[in-house]
Design an enzyme around this catalytic site. Structure first.
Site, mmCIF file in Angstrom:
data_model
loop_
_atom_site.group_PDB
_atom_site.id
_atom_site.type_symbol
_atom_site.label_atom_id
_atom_site.label_comp_id
_atom_site.label_asym_id
_atom_site.label_seq_id
_atom_site.Cartn_x
_atom_site.Cartn_y
_atom_site.Cartn_z
ATOM 1 N N ARG A 177 -12.137 -33.563 -40.735
ATOM 2 C CA ARG A 177 -11.347 -34.471 -41.902
ATOM 3 C C ARG A 177 -12.471 -35.314 -42.632
ATOM 4 O O ARG A 177 -13.541 -35.369 -42.183
ATOM 5 C CB ARG A 177 -10.674 -35.551 -41.021
ATOM 6 C CG ARG A 177 -9.306 -35.067 -39.722
ATOM 7 C CD ARG A 177 -8.187 -34.867 -41.125
ATOM 8 N NE ARG A 177 -6.924 -34.575 -40.209
ATOM 9 C CZ ARG A 177 -6.333 -33.259 -40.256
ATOM 10 N NH1 ARG A 177 -7.284 -32.077 -40.791
ATOM 11 N NH2 ARG A 177 -5.374 -33.029 -39.670
ATOM 12 N N ILE A 213 -11.495 -25.223 -32.301
ATOM 13 C CA ILE A 213 -11.954 -24.764 -33.342
ATOM 14 C C ILE A 213 -13.577 -24.629 -33.435
ATOM 15 O O ILE A 213 -14.134 -23.644 -33.852
ATOM 16 C CB ILE A 213 -11.485 -25.289 -34.563
ATOM 17 C CG1 ILE A 213 -10.022 -25.505 -34.542
ATOM 18 C CG2 ILE A 213 -12.083 -24.991 -35.865
ATOM 19 C CD1 ILE A 213 -9.345 -26.409 -35.748
ATOM 20 N N HIS A 252 -8.212 -28.372 -48.821
ATOM 21 C CA HIS A 252 -7.846 -28.422 -47.553
ATOM 22 C C HIS A 252 -6.894 -26.970 -47.125
ATOM 23 O O HIS A 252 -5.588 -27.296 -46.851
ATOM 24 C CB HIS A 252 -6.916 -29.790 -47.495
ATOM 25 C CG HIS A 252 -6.827 -30.198 -46.044
ATOM 26 N ND1 HIS A 252 -6.796 -31.606 -45.428
ATOM 27 C CD2 HIS A 252 -6.599 -29.522 -44.514
ATOM 28 C CE1 HIS A 252 -6.479 -31.592 -44.229
ATOM 29 N NE2 HIS A 252 -6.658 -30.345 -43.698
ATOM 30 N N GLU A 275 -8.362 -37.857 -49.986
ATOM 31 C CA GLU A 275 -7.803 -36.798 -50.587
ATOM 32 C C GLU A 275 -6.471 -37.521 -51.139
ATOM 33 O O GLU A 275 -5.695 -38.136 -50.667
ATOM 34 C CB GLU A 275 -7.000 -35.807 -49.137
ATOM 35 C CG GLU A 275 -8.343 -34.849 -48.828
ATOM 36 C CD GLU A 275 -8.001 -33.867 -47.796
ATOM 37 O OE1 GLU A 275 -6.908 -33.382 -47.838
ATOM 38 O OE2 GLU A 275 -8.901 -33.594 -46.751
HETATM 39 N N1 NAI Z 1 -9.208 -28.455 -42.372
HETATM 40 C C1 NAI Z 1 -8.144 -28.029 -41.585
HETATM 41 O O1 NAI Z 1 -7.352 -27.552 -42.373
HETATM 42 C C2 NAI Z 1 -8.096 -28.175 -40.185
HETATM 43 C C3 NAI Z 1 -8.659 -29.369 -39.772
HETATM 44 N N2 NAI Z 1 -8.558 -29.557 -38.340
HETATM 45 C C4 NAI Z 1 -9.291 -30.696 -37.904
HETATM 46 O O2 NAI Z 1 -9.900 -30.144 -36.809
HETATM 47 C C5 NAI Z 1 -9.691 -31.046 -35.469
HETATM 48 C C6 NAI Z 1 -10.201 -30.476 -34.330
HETATM 49 O O3 NAI Z 1 -9.249 -29.509 -33.993
HETATM 50 P P1 NAI Z 1 -9.229 -28.575 -32.610
HETATM 51 O O4 NAI Z 1 -10.529 -27.977 -32.493
HETATM 52 O O5 NAI Z 1 -8.079 -27.907 -32.269
HETATM 53 O O6 NAI Z 1 -9.238 -29.875 -31.569
HETATM 54 P P2 NAI Z 1 -9.944 -30.184 -30.441
HETATM 55 O O7 NAI Z 1 -9.632 -31.197 -29.481
HETATM 56 O O8 NAI Z 1 -9.897 -28.759 -29.362
HETATM 57 O O9 NAI Z 1 -11.544 -30.246 -30.482
HETATM 58 C C7 NAI Z 1 -11.937 -31.456 -30.878
HETATM 59 C C8 NAI Z 1 -13.466 -31.639 -30.177
HETATM 60 O O10 NAI Z 1 -14.104 -32.939 -30.657
HETATM 61 C C9 NAI Z 1 -14.884 -33.632 -29.672
HETATM 62 N N3 NAI Z 1 -14.947 -35.025 -29.879
HETATM 63 C C10 NAI Z 1 -14.085 -35.963 -29.942
HETATM 64 N N4 NAI Z 1 -14.907 -37.045 -30.203
HETATM 65 C C11 NAI Z 1 -16.316 -36.756 -30.490
HETATM 66 C C12 NAI Z 1 -17.636 -37.217 -30.947
HETATM 67 N N5 NAI Z 1 -17.351 -38.557 -31.210
HETATM 68 N N6 NAI Z 1 -18.346 -36.528 -31.041
HETATM 69 C C13 NAI Z 1 -18.599 -35.277 -30.717
HETATM 70 N N7 NAI Z 1 -17.447 -34.414 -30.450
HETATM 71 C C14 NAI Z 1 -16.407 -35.182 -30.356
HETATM 72 C C15 NAI Z 1 -13.755 -33.206 -28.435
HETATM 73 O O11 NAI Z 1 -14.333 -33.619 -27.189
HETATM 74 C C16 NAI Z 1 -13.251 -32.031 -28.458
HETATM 75 O O12 NAI Z 1 -14.086 -31.134 -27.958
HETATM 76 C C17 NAI Z 1 -8.493 -31.634 -35.682
HETATM 77 O O13 NAI Z 1 -8.340 -33.097 -35.016
HETATM 78 C C18 NAI Z 1 -8.089 -31.796 -37.207
HETATM 79 O O14 NAI Z 1 -8.607 -33.136 -37.605
HETATM 80 C C19 NAI Z 1 -7.831 -28.752 -37.558
HETATM 81 C C20 NAI Z 1 -7.098 -27.682 -38.160
HETATM 82 C C21 NAI Z 1 -7.373 -27.416 -39.592
HETATM 83 O O1 3PY Z 2 -4.035 -29.028 -38.507
HETATM 84 C C1 3PY Z 2 -4.600 -29.609 -39.067
HETATM 85 O O2 3PY Z 2 -4.849 -30.613 -38.704
HETATM 86 C C2 3PY Z 2 -4.871 -29.536 -40.570
HETATM 87 O O3 3PY Z 2 -5.501 -30.149 -41.017
HETATM 88 C C3 3PY Z 2 -4.128 -28.537 -41.344
HETATM 89 O O4 3PY Z 2 -3.894 -27.330 -40.569
#
Ligand code: NAI
Ligand code: 3PY
Length: 386
Positions: free
Chosen positions: A273, A176, A320, A302
């Protein structure tokens, strides 16, 4: 003992019992389960967040798999209940799984699925929208219009920040974070600084190539920098978006001290988050720095906001909704259902959780695999060769 919960049932005579703790968008996910001999039970209880007791009642005595939500506390109690009911599969309908105790799932041999990829662009688009809305004060201006306060154009009315040529900072440049970075670089011609534990090679190559393209067309090139520390991003960027996972290394990553190092007119966006930001410190910082603006999709407790946040004009708050596009939410439901189905049917795990498109094609049967199981290695699950 919790009261029995209300449910809707599809294919009552199906061999495998799969429970979804919430109604989910679309019907493809239900059809795919029904076609594979599953009885699908969907909890229709009018209660937004189900308690552990509610979910234990839903699991009952026999349950092969559960599709759950990020608001639920999937720990020892629920995994032992699922295991007692004969269940071996759980999937979050989310990519983030900080609500799941994966060690507890491992202990009971339960596969834990998540839904990567399908929500990458949708979530990045919301982060980009919050960035622009905060920089250009769109929500404040909208409230002003609706309140009947507009009495004519003025040179100083709702003056905000120009994005072009400024620096966008990304913390957590995974799926993302990288998609968001591309949008801001390509769309607004911002320079990029990012911090991640790993190098985002594809993102770097993209920005380099885009910079060369701009230069060849007589425009200033965009640039990128991988920061050696998160603090470097906070000091240098004009717009900062948070996209790491939530774990103990990212809890309160943004705190009072770090907020103080950011530019006075910076924009901060959080679509990861809530607990990644110390929200009490943020409220105080927003009060002290009226030109500092935030766009928040997620909150520390939340569905609640910390006292004072809702009164601040320099904060944009949404509930969210970052992944809330129809296509994405239907796709998330499909991936979650296929994670559970794959384990029930003994299918292998898909080899690349970043490449989930084959599961989302409505015109072809999905591959015989679970799209994304986060504890596949720990459980020794076979990997698909497809
Ligand atoms: N607000 C919403 O509705 C949504 C929120 N999310 C959140 O976004 C997060 C990321 O999703 P993706 O990009 O698909 O995951 P991803 O695993 O592709 O990306 C997460 C990145 O964070 C990095 N990371 C981990 N620990 C770190 C640290 N201490 N400092 C800096 N970088 C660090 C990782 O190396 C990785 O590149 C999810 O785990 C979820 O919590 C995801 C989808 C929707
Ligand atoms: O997928 C996630 O982690 C969300 O927060 C909702 O899409």
């Amino acid at each position: 003992m919790a009261k029995p919960v209300s449910i809707e049932v599809y294919n009552p005579n199906g061999k495998y019992r799969v429970v979804s703790t919430k109604p989910m968008p679309g019907t493809r996910w239900i059809n795919l389960l029904v076609e594979q001999d599953c009885r699908v039970e969907i909890c229709t209880q009018k209660k937004t967040i189900l308690s552990v007791e509610d979910i234990i009642a839903l699991i009952g005595d026999k349950c092969d798999g559960v599709i759950g939500q990020l608001t639920e506390d999937w720990g020892e109690t629920l995994f032992s209940a699922l295991s007692r009911a004969g269940g071996k599969a759980f999937s979050n309908m989310a990519v983030g799984y900080n609500n799941v105790d994966v060690n507890a799932a491992n202990k009971y041999g339960v596969a834990v699925g998540n839904t990567p990829g399908v929500l990458t662009e949708t979530t990045a688009e919301l982060a980009a929208s919050l960035s622009v809305s905060a920089a250009r004060r769109i929500v404040e201006a909208d409230e002003f219009m609706r309140a009947g306060l507009y009495d004519g154009w003025l040179p100083n009315l709702f003056v905000g920040n120009l994005l072009k040529g400024q620096t966008v900072g990304v913390i957590g440049a995974g799926r993302i974070g990288s998609a968001y970075a591309r949008m801001m670089v390509e769309g607004f011609k911002m320079n990029l600084i990012y911090y991640d534990l790993y190098q985002a090679t594809r993102l770097e190559k993209f920005v380099t190539a885009y910079g060369q393209f701009l230069q060849a067309n007589g425009e200033s090139p965009v640039t990128w920098k991988r920061a050696a520390s998160m603090d470097e991003v906070l000091r240098e960027a004009d717009v900062i978006s948070l996209h790491p996972i939530l774990d103990k290394t990212t809890y309160h990553l943004i705190n009072k001290e770090r907020l103080a190092t950011m530019k006075k007119e910076a924009v901060l966006v959080n679509c990861s988050r809530g607990p990644v930001v110390d929200e009490v410190a943020l409220v105080e910082h927003l009060k002290q720095n009226p030109m500092f603006r935030v766009g928040l999709d997620v909150f520390e407790d939340e569905p609640y906001m910390k006292p004072g946040l809702a009164d601040l004009k320099n904060a944009i708050v949404v509930p969210h909704i970052a992944s809330a596009s129809k296509w994405t939410r239907e796709g998330m439901a499909t991936l979650a259902a296929l994670n559970v189905l794959g384990k029930i049917k003994g299918y292998p795990v898909w080899s690349d959780a970043n490449r989930v498109e084959p599961f989302l094609n409505e015109n072809a049967p999905p591959p015989a695999a679970s799209p994304s199981i986060v504890n596949a290695k720990a459980l020794g699950l076979p990997v698909s060769r497809l």
